[in-house]
Every structure is written in C-alpha cells, then in structure tokens.
Write an enzyme that holds these catalytic residues in place. Structure first.
Site, PDB file in Angstrom:
ATOM      1  CD  GLU A   1      11.368 -11.744  -8.882  1.00 18.61           C
ATOM      2  OE1 GLU A   1      12.027 -10.895  -8.254  1.00 18.61           O
ATOM      3  OE2 GLU A   1      10.162 -11.620  -9.133  1.00 18.61           O
TER       4      GLU A   1
ATOM      5  CD  GLU B   1       8.986  -9.865  -4.412  1.00 24.56           C
ATOM      6  OE1 GLU B   1       8.713  -8.681  -4.189  1.00 24.56           O
ATOM      7  OE2 GLU B   1      10.153 -10.279  -4.527  1.00 24.56           O
TER       8      GLU B   1
END
Ligand code: BG6
Length: 462
Positions: A361, A172
């Site tokens: 994810e 991220e």
C-alpha cells in the site's frame, strides 16, 4: 536494463469492505466494518436498516468487478491485492460449514483476474471480522478465535489452492494498538493488558496459518502486513533519538515476532514496566516459530518523535503519535509526504530481517476535479507515486530485495479512516459522492496512462 527484476510484481491494492458493497447479500454476515459507517475512528453504531453507510454499496465491485479487472489488465497489472470478507465465508465466524455463495463469489473473482494473467494477492483479514465472534466469544481476547480463524483460513486455502499462491494474514496488524475494535474486536476502552493478550492470540493465529498455507498450497508465499509508522527524531537531541527508537519499535515489534519467530527482548521490558503479563503457552512458542516468507507493509507518510511533552502535538493519520515534520508538505488530509522515507524504511527492514519486502500500500488520497469534458488531470498523484517509485529504485540499488509494489486504491474506493468517497486514490475515477449519489461510472484519469507506461517499461519510464 531495468533496475526492477523481470518478475517484479506491479499492481494495485483494494480491500473487500471498501469496494465490494453487497454488505448483506448472498448470506454475508455482519462484520466490524459494517458497524463503522463513519470509518475506523468513527462511532461504533448498532446496525439497523436506518443507519446506512457508503460502504454498504461501496463501488459495487461485487457486481462490477469484471469491468474493473479489465481496466487493471489494460494498465498491465501483474498482481491485484484484495481481501476475502471473512463474513462471506463464515457469516458468524463459527458455522460448521462455509457459505457456498461466498466461496463461489471469490472463485469467480479470482478466475477473472487469472484470465488476464493477474495474480491474486489475498489478505485473509482486512479491517473486518465477524460480529458473531465478538458477540459470542469476545473477539481476539478469547483463544477460541485462533481456532475459528484457522478454520476459515484452511477453508479458503483448500478451496483456492490452485488459483491463489500469494497471501497475507492480517492487514496492518498493529492497528489494534490504536483502534482495538477493528484490530482485535475489543472495546475501545480496553486495557493494554487485554489488547496485547488479544494481539498475542492474533500473532499465534497468523503463525499457525502460515504453516497451513505452506502445507496446503504448493508454491505458496505468505507474508505479514504492518502499517509502517516511520518516525524520525524531531531534533538531534539524544532524548528525541531515543524516543524515536522507542516509537519505531511499536510497529517493528510485529515484524520481529512474525519474521524471527519470537518476541524481541525490548518487549520484556515494555511488558514489565506496563504491568502486562501475557499468557503464552509452550505450544504458542512453538507455533510462533513458523515465520512468514516475506514482509509487507503500507507506507503513506512519516512523522517525528520528540521527548519534549510540549511538542507532542498529535496528528491523526493512519498511525498515531506522530509529531509533524517541519520539512515536509502534506496531503489534503494532512498526511505528510516523504518519498525518501520509503528508502529509509526498505533499507531498515531489509537490514533487520533479510526477507523479501513487498510494498502492498502506498498512494495519495486527494480531491479530484472532474472537468466538463470528462478528463481528470491528477498530476499531483503522478508526482507522489513517481517520487516513491524512484525511492524503491534507489533501495533496490542499495541491495534491498523488493518483490513488488501494489499502490493503494487503483480505483477510487471508500476510505478506511473516514469512510469518504471524496478521498480518492485511483487511476480510475468512480462517479459517486460522499452523499452516495452518482452513476458509479468508471473513468480513466491522467494517471491511468502514466501507470500503464511505468509497468510497460518495468519502472524505467516514470
Ligand atoms: C491503510 C489501510 O490504513 O490505509 C487501507 O490498510 C486504507 O484500508 C489506507 O484505505 C488509506 O487510508 P484511508 O483512511 O485514506 O482510506
């Protein structure tokens, strides 16, 4: 015949700092994560013996991983995503030689996965960097950090080149815009100028490491990783549509740099209007041109964007600046559930970049109820995952090239945002409470057999 390709990578994803524990064992140094006992958005505390955290022991994956991997293998995992804790390899980040115990640990871990035919998918930096680099060099605002990261990456590429073929650079990477301490090792009150300069260094480091990976590991594939903060216009008012476009670019921008090899033109305007002037060298531009092999992302929820200041109620999820969508339900933690958004996302990314996509994810953090007979009926989790996998199917039918799906937290772990144990994602229940009590015993939930069937049928039986 299944819509999913024969070699579709089904599996799960965890991260070192949320499962391993052993935070100061076998020479490991302190990382940013060790200073955040209450999670990403909690207070940054000085680390002493007195302020312990659930993450200190995690779910003791450091010792119990053989048992856990055996359970993942039972579900039929083809791939397991985890990360290497940078501080196990270089405790302060700038040592001349790597820490032998740290290298050995990951050797054993990868061997255990390979024993069952589970491919490791390894993130180089998942929400942790050595505090040593922050204290001595000021984190990613210093160009020196690029070199230190490269040295770390080259060390692990060399060491594991015969075991690990799938890699991700930064987890991220866009988190720095919302949480600069975790993202780039900067103080929370840093200016946009400082954060973007640090991010530039991180993007250059990522591109350089992509090149090293290709050079060192035969048959390797390396991707980037972005938190997909998909927003829809709150209304069809064109001003809301423009606002959604602008907000989506806040995270798409990272894909632009990492997949296309240059800064997109809209960022020039953004930098000018925000008085941001980046130091970008000629060599940086050359380095950035080395692009990733595939794009990966996390997707939990979507939100809305509006130009109307009065409606800009900010909900804190794993991505900020989202206005709640009146059409969507939410999880126990207020994250809005939107399976269709995954199809929108996959199609958008594929249309824009034409690179294979990996959903690394996705999952539902929920409170589970352990019944006295030892069963856990997590139908809500099955429902969430089923609906999302259904939309991956639709996207593949749309022509999108999807490599794999690793749902988040196949085993309960410590949540990143709030450092809670009670926010459970797993197919496997771990006996531990938010107070740190519990035997750490692992138990299969109802979803365990469900996911096993999904993999067995290559996504045909949902
Ligand atoms: C992503 C992170 O932001 O979301 C994971 O990459 C994290 O580390 C996941 O665990 C879910 O967030 P949370 O706060 O529920 O753990």
């Amino acid at each position: 015949m299944s819509v999913f390709s024969e070699n579709f990578l089904w599996g799960g994803a965890v991260a070192a700092n949320q499962v391993e524990g052993a935070y100061n064992i076998d020479g490991k140094g302190l990382s940013t994560s060790d200073l955040l006992p209450n999670g990403l958005f909690g207070e940054i505390v000085e680390r002493t013996d007195k302020n312990s955290s659930l993450k200190d022991n995690g779910i003791d994956f450091y010792n119990l991983y053989p048992e856990d991997i055996k359970l993942f293998a039972e579900m039929g995992f083809k791939v397991l995503r985890t990360s290497i804790a940078w501080t196990r390899i270089f405790p302060n980040g700038d040592e001349k030689h790597p820490n032998k115990d740290g290298l050995d640990f990951y050797d054993h871990l990868f061997d255990e996965m390979l024993k069952y035919g589970i491919q490791p998918l390894i993130t180089l930096s998942h929400f942790e960097m050595p505090m040593g680099i922050i204290n001595k060099y000021g984190g990613w605002k210093n160009r020196k950090t690029i070199e230190l990261f490269e040295n770390y990456a080259v060390t692990v590429f060399d060491r594991y080149k015969n075991k690990v073929k799938l890699w991700l650079t930064f987890n991220e990477i866009n988190i720095a815009l919302h949480e600069p301490f975790t993202g780039v090792g900067l103080a929370r009150n840093s200016s946009r100028q400082e954060i973007f300069q640090a991010l530039h260094h991180q993007l250059v480091a990522s591109a350089r490491v992509v090149k090293h990976c290709h050079n060192i590991i035969e048959g390797s594939k390396i991707g980037n990783m972005v938190a997909a903060g998909l927003v829809y216009p709150l209304s069809c008012n064109p001003a809301d549509v423009v606002q959604a476009m602008v907000q989506n670019r806040e995270w798409l921008f990272f894909n632009d740099v990492q997949a296309r090899g240059t800064y997109p033109s809209y960022m020039t305007r953004y930098f000018t209007e925000n008085n941001i002037s980046l130091e970008i060298t000629e060599q940086d531009r050359i380095d950035l041109a080395e692009t990733v092999d595939f794009l990966s992302f996390s997707y939990y929820m979507s939100g809305c964007a509006t130009a109307d200041e009065n409606k800009k109620i900010q909900e804190r999820g794993n991505i900020l600046n989202m206005v709640p969508n009146p059409h969507l339900p939410a999880s126990d933690w207020g994250w809005q559930i939107d399976p269709d958004g995954l199809r929108v996302l996959l199609n958008t990314l594929y249309d824009l970049y034409q690179k294979p996509l990996f959903i690394v994810e996705n999952g539902l953090g929920a409170k589970d109820n352990l019944h006295s007979d030892g069963t856990i009926c997590d139908d809500y989790r099955i429902e969430y995952l089923k609906a999302h996998i259904q939309q991956i199917k639709e996207s593949i039918k749309d022509g999108v090239d999807v490599m794999g799906y690793t749902c988040w937290g196949p085993i309960d772990l410590i949540s990143a945002g709030t450092a809670q144990m009670s926010k459970r994602y797993g197919f496997i229940y771990v006996d531990r409470t938010d107070n740190g009590e519990g035997s750490l015993t692992r138990m299969k939930k109802k979803s365990f057999d469900w996911y096993k069937k999904v993999i067995e049928s290559n996504g045909e039986i949902l």
